[in-house]
Design a protein around this motif. Structure first.
Motif, PDB file in Angstrom:
ATOM      1  N   GLU A 200       0.837  -1.201   0.000  1.00  0.00           N
ATOM      2  CA  GLU A 200       0.000   0.000   0.000  1.00  0.00           C
ATOM      3  C   GLU A 200       0.869   1.247   0.000  1.00  0.00           C
ATOM      4  O   GLU A 200       0.574   2.245  -0.674  1.00  0.00           O
ATOM      5  CB  GLU A 200      -0.934   0.002   1.208  1.00  0.00           C
ATOM      6  CG  GLU A 200      -1.909   1.183   1.193  1.00  0.00           C
ATOM      7  CD  GLU A 200      -2.881   1.160   2.362  1.00  0.00           C
ATOM      8  OE1 GLU A 200      -2.465   1.563   3.459  1.00  0.00           O
ATOM      9  OE2 GLU A 200      -4.032   0.740   2.162  1.00  0.00           O
TER      10      GLU A 200
ATOM     11  N   THR B  25       1.548   7.042  -6.628  1.00  0.00           N
ATOM     12  CA  THR B  25       0.470   7.979  -6.971  1.00  0.00           C
ATOM     13  C   THR B  25       0.932   9.418  -6.812  1.00  0.00           C
ATOM     14  O   THR B  25       0.716  10.268  -7.703  1.00  0.00           O
ATOM     15  CB  THR B  25      -0.759   7.723  -6.074  1.00  0.00           C
ATOM     16  OG1 THR B  25      -1.205   6.382  -6.275  1.00  0.00           O
ATOM     17  CG2 THR B  25      -1.876   8.695  -6.410  1.00  0.00           C
TER      18      THR B  25
ATOM     19  N   GLU C 292      -9.856  13.928  -9.553  1.00  0.00           N
ATOM     20  CA  GLU C 292     -11.222  13.544  -9.186  1.00  0.00           C
ATOM     21  C   GLU C 292     -11.346  12.027  -9.066  1.00  0.00           C
ATOM     22  O   GLU C 292     -11.998  11.511  -8.157  1.00  0.00           O
ATOM     23  CB  GLU C 292     -12.203  14.072 -10.237  1.00  0.00           C
ATOM     24  CG  GLU C 292     -12.346  15.592 -10.236  1.00  0.00           C
ATOM     25  CD  GLU C 292     -13.344  16.067 -11.277  1.00  0.00           C
ATOM     26  OE1 GLU C 292     -14.385  15.391 -11.468  1.00  0.00           O
ATOM     27  OE2 GLU C 292     -13.091  17.100 -11.915  1.00  0.00           O
ATOM     28  N   GLY C 293     -10.709  11.306  -9.978  1.00  0.00           N
ATOM     29  CA  GLY C 293     -10.775   9.846  -9.946  1.00  0.00           C
ATOM     30  C   GLY C 293     -10.126   9.273  -8.707  1.00  0.00           C
ATOM     31  O   GLY C 293     -10.657   8.330  -8.080  1.00  0.00           O
ATOM     32  N   LEU C 294      -8.981   9.828  -8.306  1.00  0.00           N
ATOM     33  CA  LEU C 294      -8.288   9.336  -7.115  1.00  0.00           C
ATOM     34  C   LEU C 294      -9.130   9.531  -5.863  1.00  0.00           C
ATOM     35  O   LEU C 294      -9.265   8.622  -5.032  1.00  0.00           O
ATOM     36  CB  LEU C 294      -6.948  10.064  -6.956  1.00  0.00           C
ATOM     37  CG  LEU C 294      -5.823   9.666  -7.913  1.00  0.00           C
ATOM     38  CD1 LEU C 294      -4.648  10.618  -7.772  1.00  0.00           C
ATOM     39  CD2 LEU C 294      -5.382   8.238  -7.634  1.00  0.00           C
TER      40      LEU C 294
ATOM     41  N   GLN D  57     -12.316   9.838  -5.657  1.00  0.00           N
ATOM     42  CA  GLN D  57     -13.548   9.057  -5.723  1.00  0.00           C
ATOM     43  C   GLN D  57     -13.291   7.575  -5.452  1.00  0.00           C
ATOM     44  O   GLN D  57     -14.069   6.909  -4.760  1.00  0.00           O
ATOM     45  CB  GLN D  57     -14.188   9.237  -7.102  1.00  0.00           C
ATOM     46  CG  GLN D  57     -15.547   8.567  -7.253  1.00  0.00           C
ATOM     47  CD  GLN D  57     -16.175   8.863  -8.607  1.00  0.00           C
ATOM     48  OE1 GLN D  57     -15.618   9.575  -9.424  1.00  0.00           O
ATOM     49  NE2 GLN D  57     -17.353   8.312  -8.836  1.00  0.00           N
ATOM     50  N   GLN D  58     -12.181   7.052  -5.955  1.00  0.00           N
ATOM     51  CA  GLN D  58     -11.894   5.622  -5.830  1.00  0.00           C
ATOM     52  C   GLN D  58     -11.401   5.239  -4.440  1.00  0.00           C
ATOM     53  O   GLN D  58     -11.571   4.102  -4.000  1.00  0.00           O
ATOM     54  CB  GLN D  58     -10.848   5.210  -6.879  1.00  0.00           C
ATOM     55  CG  GLN D  58     -11.360   5.278  -8.314  1.00  0.00           C
ATOM     56  CD  GLN D  58     -10.237   5.114  -9.326  1.00  0.00           C
ATOM     57  OE1 GLN D  58      -9.172   4.606  -9.001  1.00  0.00           O
ATOM     58  NE2 GLN D  58     -10.477   5.557 -10.554  1.00  0.00           N
ATOM     59  N   HIS D  59     -10.760   6.174  -3.759  1.00  0.00           N
ATOM     60  CA  HIS D  59     -10.186   5.879  -2.446  1.00  0.00           C
ATOM     61  C   HIS D  59     -10.792   6.831  -1.419  1.00  0.00           C
ATOM     62  O   HIS D  59     -10.358   7.983  -1.286  1.00  0.00           O
ATOM     63  CB  HIS D  59      -8.660   6.042  -2.480  1.00  0.00           C
ATOM     64  CG  HIS D  59      -8.006   5.224  -3.563  1.00  0.00           C
ATOM     65  ND1 HIS D  59      -7.745   3.885  -3.415  1.00  0.00           N
ATOM     66  CD2 HIS D  59      -7.577   5.548  -4.801  1.00  0.00           C
ATOM     67  CE1 HIS D  59      -7.169   3.417  -4.517  1.00  0.00           C
ATOM     68  NE2 HIS D  59      -7.061   4.418  -5.380  1.00  0.00           N
ATOM     69  N   GLY D  60     -11.786   6.324  -0.676  1.00  0.00           N
ATOM     70  CA  GLY D  60     -12.485   7.177   0.283  1.00  0.00           C
ATOM     71  C   GLY D  60     -11.571   7.782   1.336  1.00  0.00           C
ATOM     72  O   GLY D  60     -11.757   8.924   1.755  1.00  0.00           O
TER      73      GLY D  60
ATOM     74  N   PHE E  80      -8.359   8.473   0.953  1.00  0.00           N
ATOM     75  CA  PHE E  80      -7.116   8.813   0.267  1.00  0.00           C
ATOM     76  C   PHE E  80      -6.313   9.867   1.033  1.00  0.00           C
ATOM     77  O   PHE E  80      -5.112   9.693   1.290  1.00  0.00           O
ATOM     78  CB  PHE E  80      -7.417   9.303  -1.147  1.00  0.00           C
ATOM     79  CG  PHE E  80      -6.180   9.709  -1.919  1.00  0.00           C
ATOM     80  CD1 PHE E  80      -5.402   8.759  -2.545  1.00  0.00           C
ATOM     81  CD2 PHE E  80      -5.797  11.039  -1.995  1.00  0.00           C
ATOM     82  CE1 PHE E  80      -4.249   9.116  -3.231  1.00  0.00           C
ATOM     83  CE2 PHE E  80      -4.657  11.409  -2.683  1.00  0.00           C
ATOM     84  CZ  PHE E  80      -3.878  10.452  -3.308  1.00  0.00           C
TER      85      PHE E  80
ATOM     86  N   HIS F  96      -9.727  20.110  -7.392  1.00  0.00           N
ATOM     87  CA  HIS F  96     -10.970  19.342  -7.218  1.00  0.00           C
ATOM     88  C   HIS F  96     -12.172  20.281  -7.143  1.00  0.00           C
ATOM     89  O   HIS F  96     -12.162  21.243  -6.369  1.00  0.00           O
ATOM     90  CB  HIS F  96     -10.900  18.471  -5.964  1.00  0.00           C
ATOM     91  CG  HIS F  96     -11.816  17.282  -6.038  1.00  0.00           C
ATOM     92  ND1 HIS F  96     -13.189  17.412  -5.941  1.00  0.00           N
ATOM     93  CD2 HIS F  96     -11.571  15.967  -6.221  1.00  0.00           C
ATOM     94  CE1 HIS F  96     -13.743  16.218  -6.054  1.00  0.00           C
ATOM     95  NE2 HIS F  96     -12.780  15.311  -6.226  1.00  0.00           N
TER      96      HIS F  96
END
Length: 473
Positions: free
Chosen positions: A390, A397, A419-421, A423-426, A428, A451
């Protein structure tokens, strides 16, 4: 154009092809033919110009006819003299002989031919900055003196304007977005309209229109020497407003206002002039014999297509495994430019086949290169690729976003990635601020700036503050 601003590299045609293009240009080919035509009976005036009585004969030798035949012959003769294809033997008698450089066009190498062409180009550029003959004739006073003040003409300013226009045309051509011809109004506006101006005033628009018509005249002169491909302004647009146009006018068709494009020979010529003026003007292939560190650092500021072309030439001179090891070694570092170097390294390695696999496996445990190596191995279908931790995922990233920021700034593509990062990782941002990467604070600040969701942006800014505090900033 600023002489301190790095220019994208230009992809030049081979010198052999350029020399053939130069010999085929209407102006140089005519000049060479007249130089061979000249003989013991040829006579010139005090300025080296062909005497008027022999212009018709010269035009015949060139196969020219029509109203402009004599003018074209006279222009070709002047270029022959200026380019050293003809030399004046006796100024008093007006006799001439073949110049020393005439033989270079047939027995010299490509560089010799291009050297002659560059001299011809300079002569034409000088002519293009001079008012037309009718204006000059009107400015001659009774005593025979030329009154420049009546022309509203500043020779130095005119030359600087044309140099600026050609510099902008060169920049548009070598940039990724510079494919295809450039509308003449856009080129004129690039010299007149300030970058920070909103809607141009009527006065500015009138200046642009005047500049456009000036450029129309100048590019008509520059096309025969092979500098540009040019579509002149549609004469129907310049018709007297009291007269009915010959056909329907479509003012939305920008091509009717003139289109210009540098030829491969023109690119070569302008690059030579820019180098002479002290600009840094790279060409694709300049880095082929340099180390991987120079390749990654330099291509970091290149447009994507130019970076790929330069990298392809660099790789072509090396074995895949050796080149991969060299690229990976050059990609290491914690300095501000390191993320972009690693991005360029990743892009370079994408052009290398499975022969490079051992080099990638050697860095699987490397904190800076391990994530990159796993991506490459997976994309190439390698087996037994260990999954990343991880911590490595988050480090990669941050490194990737930092590289994109350096390469593109606040682009729409980067905003989409941000935005994708999120959204995909709550969680993050809760984890990202702890990433031990020099660029973590700056990346999180950028994510907060980019954002569109205010709540998410606030989270990013808080995480950036924590990251900076953790790093002692």
């Amino acid at each position: 154009m600023s002489d301190s601003s790095p220019l994208p590299p230009v992809r030049l045609t081979s010198e052999a092809e350029l020399a053939r293009d130069a010999l085929a240009t209407p102006l140089l080919s005519r000049a060479a033919r007249l130089a061979r035509w000249a003989g013991p009976d040829t006579r010139v005036g005090a300025g080296g110009e062909l005497v008027e009585e022999q212009l018709a004969e010269a035009a015949d030798a060139l196969g020219l006819s029509g109203d402009d035949a004599a003018a074209l012959a006279s222009e070709a003769w002047r270029i022959a003299v200026d380019a050293g294809l003809v030399e004046i033997v006796d100024e008093d008698e007006g006799t001439v002989a073949a110049g020393a450089d005439l033989a270079l066009l047939t027995s010299g190498g490509p560089q010799d031919v291009l050297g002659v062409w560059l001299v011809a180009l300079e002569a034409v550029l000088a002519d293009a900055s001079v008012p037309d003959l009718d204006e000059l004739a009107a400015a001659v006073e009774e005593g025979g003196e030329l009154d420049l003040s009546s022309l509203d003409w500043d020779p130095e300013a005119e030359a600087e304007f044309l140099d600026g226009v050609l510099g902008n045309l060169y920049l548009l051509t070598v940039s990724d977005d510079g494919e295809g011809p450039v509308p003449l109004p856009a080129l004129a506006a690039s010299m007149i309209v300030p970058d920070d101006m909103g809607d141009p005033s009527n006065d500015v628009l009138e200046q642009v229109s005047d500049a456009m018509m000036r450029l129309d005249d100048q590019f008509r002169l520059l096309e025969p020497v092979g500098l540009v491909d040019f579509q002149p302004v549609d004469e129907a647009l310049m018709a007297d407003t009291d007269e009915e146009p010959a056909g329907p006018l479509d003012e939305t068709d920008v091509s009717r206002y003139g289109m210009v494009q540098l030829t491969p020979l023109g690119l070569y010529g302008l690059r030579a002039r820019l180098l002479e003026a002290g600009f840094s003007v790279p060409a694709v292939g300049d880095l082929a014999d340099k180390g991987a560190d120079a390749l990654l650092d330099s291509t970091g500021v290149f447009p994507p297509a130019a970076a790929r072309a330069e990298t392809e030439q660099w790789l072509a001179r090396r074995e895949p495994l050796a080149s991969a090891r060299e690229l990976l070694a050059a990609a290491r570092g914690g300095d501000a430019g390191a993320p972009l170097r690693r991005l360029r390294c990743q892009q370079a390695l994408s052009l290398v086949g499975m022969e490079a696999e051992p080099a990638l496996r050697d860095v699987l445990d490397d904190a800076e290169l391990g994530g990159l190596a796993r991506v490459w191995l997976s994309e190439h279908g390698a087996v037994d690729v260990p999954p990343p931790s991880e911590a490595m995922i988050f480090w990669l990233t941050i490194d990737t976003v930092a590289a994109q920021l350096a390469a593109e700034g606040n682009s729409a593509e980067l905003q989409g990635l941000v935005e994708g990062l999120a959204q995909q990782h709550g969680g993050f941002f809760a984890a990202a601020w702890r990433v031990d990467h020099p660029a973590t604070p700056d990346v999180l600040e950028a994510m907060g700036r980019l954002h569109p969701d205010k709540k998410v942006a606030k989270e990013a800014r808080k995480a950036a503050f924590k990251a900076r505090s953790q790093q002692g900033g």
